[in-house]
Write an enzyme that holds these catalytic residues in place. Structure first.
Site, PDB file in Angstrom:
ATOM      1  N   ASP A 218       0.865  -1.181   0.000  1.00  0.00           N
ATOM      2  CA  ASP A 218       0.000   0.000   0.000  1.00  0.00           C
ATOM      3  C   ASP A 218       0.899   1.227   0.000  1.00  0.00           C
ATOM      4  O   ASP A 218       2.038   1.146  -0.458  1.00  0.00           O
ATOM      5  CB  ASP A 218      -0.960  -0.039   1.196  1.00  0.00           C
ATOM      6  CG  ASP A 218      -2.295   0.648   0.908  1.00  0.00           C
ATOM      7  OD1 ASP A 218      -2.271   1.839   0.556  1.00  0.00           O
ATOM      8  OD2 ASP A 218      -3.356   0.005   1.022  1.00  0.00           O
ATOM      9  N   HIS A 241       2.289   1.997  -3.155  1.00  0.00           N
ATOM     10  CA  HIS A 241       1.361   2.912  -3.816  1.00  0.00           C
ATOM     11  C   HIS A 241       1.839   4.357  -3.753  1.00  0.00           C
ATOM     12  O   HIS A 241       1.062   5.275  -3.996  1.00  0.00           O
ATOM     13  CB  HIS A 241      -0.032   2.804  -3.184  1.00  0.00           C
ATOM     14  CG  HIS A 241      -0.694   1.487  -3.435  1.00  0.00           C
ATOM     15  ND1 HIS A 241      -1.962   1.194  -2.982  1.00  0.00           N
ATOM     16  CD2 HIS A 241      -0.273   0.378  -4.093  1.00  0.00           C
ATOM     17  CE1 HIS A 241      -2.287  -0.043  -3.344  1.00  0.00           C
ATOM     18  NE2 HIS A 241      -1.277  -0.553  -4.004  1.00  0.00           N
TER      19      HIS A 241
END
Length: 393
Positions: A218, A241
């Site tokens: 993430d 991310h």
């Protein structure tokens, strides 16, 4: 003779007081308190005993964790201590229970709360999260997972040289804190591990993140509501991310984000580079005075992105405009390669357009050609060499 003698006594007293103030801190070795370095014996109580002794000490205190693997269940180190100088020195590895159900429904695995003046030096935290990630991918009913390490409502914190492996959920959370320095941190988890943000900061001020390497599934760093005066420098991100402000605007009444600097960062193979995202629904939130500077993008899908239409699963927000006001954001000296044609995307709110967006010395290519830019409801300016050509108005 009386005068010199009294001076000599005063000198001796001052030397003794200085010597006593330089006395080494008291140390509590968790093994001497019953911890076992076999990775199987639950050592939670020994760690809590070391904390209780350190917290109750009127002198600076060190909790020492020698080499080896120490199994810990959910552990809460409650503060409001007699001293504001406690060091957790870790030469070994702390291991969470292999059965993710044991702590999977707890918010966190290791929590420091109302703990001021705490330093963590070295060591590894192994969240053993792979089993939970697999469970989540099957679509079965699984626990949400525990954050590996959280500091909550704590001040004057140092995290130095810590490694976090395979967290069930977020690796490190800094919540409601002031004056936090994280440096030399290493975060490692699979690129497809769900919700495993590297470092998450929210409702905190004066946080600094330096010289760290973060690879996870993430955001490498996520910046939540109520974050002010945040400095991030010399961070390598990938997989992950990217470094994200947000998501913001989930709540109708929400604290804003301001005074954030992200500089000298490298993104390799990440989903995003530098990003601001907000939910597409009404909110009092904002993001302002943000600088992204000296960034290198290596094959990044979305190198520069503002997304104000975030609406996971199209629930509770379709067709609505974000209330989050984004202003005074600078992207300066950002170079590298995009994995998609659109390297710069500003998808701002129709009701609250982005303002004061600045592009300065940006060069992003896609397959050895200039990449493209896309703007919606974004106002600002470009200076220096900017490629792709700016679409700001």
């Amino acid at each position: 003779m009386a005068k010199p003698m009294s001076s000599l006594i005063l000198l001796l007293i001052s030397i003794l007081s200085v010597t006593s103030s330089l006395a080494s801190p008291v140390t509590y070795d968790v093994v001497s308190l019953g911890a076992k370095a076999d990775g199987k014996t639950d050592s939670t109580q020994a760690f809590l005993a070391a904390w209780t002794k350190s917290c109750g000490s009127t002198e600076a205190a060190t909790i020492y964790v020698p080499q080896g693997r120490f199994l810990l269940g959910k552990v809460e180190f409650k503060g409001e201590c007699k001293n504001n100088d406690i060091t957790l020195r870790i030469d070994g590895t702390l291991v969470s229970p292999s059965d993710y159900n044991v702590i999977g429904n707890a918010d966190n695995w290791i929590l420091f709360e109302h703990a001021n003046g705490v330093s963590i030096n070295g060591g590894t935290l192994d969240g053993q999260g792979t089993g939970l990630w697999t469970c989540k991918k099957t679509g079965k009913s699984c626990p949400s997972g525990a954050t590996t390490l959280e500091f909550s409502n704590s001040n004057n914190i140092v995290i130095n040289g810590l490694t976090s492996l395979n967290s069930q959920m977020f690796h490190i959370v800094i919540n409601g804190c002031n004056n936090v320095k994280a440096q030399g941190v290493k975060v490692s988890a699979s690129g497809n591990s769900p919700n495993t943000d590297g470092i998450h900061v929210q409702s905190s001020s004066g946080v600094t993140i330096l010289n760290s390497r973060i690879g996870t599934g993430d955001d490498c760093v996520s910046i939540g509501p109520g974050t002010t005066n945040l400095w991030i420098e010399n961070v390598a991100c990938g997989p992950g991310h990217g470094i994200s402000v947000g998501s913001l605007g989930k709540e109708q009444e929400e604290a804003g984000v301001q005074n954030v600097t992200v500089k000298t960062v490298t993104f390799t193979g990440t989903e995003n580079g530098v990003r601001i995202k907000s939910w597409g629904r009404p909110s009092s939130g904002f993001a302002r005075n943000i600088l992204f500077q000296h960034a290198i993008m290596n094959n990044v899908q979305n190198p520069i992105v503002i997304d104000q239409n975030y609406c996971p699963d199209e629930e509770n927000c379709p067709g609505q405009a974000s209330g989050v006001k984004i202003s005074d954001v600078t992207f300066q000296d950002i170079h590298g390669t995009s994995a998609t044609e659109v390297a710069v995307k500003f998808d701002c709110s129709s009701e609250n357009p982005c303002s004061g967006i600045t592009l300065d010395d940006v060069k992003l290519t896609y397959q050895n050609k200039p990449a493209e830019a896309s703007c919606s409801h974004a106002d600002g300016s470009a200076s220096g060499f900017v490629q792709p050509n700016s679409c700001l108005v």
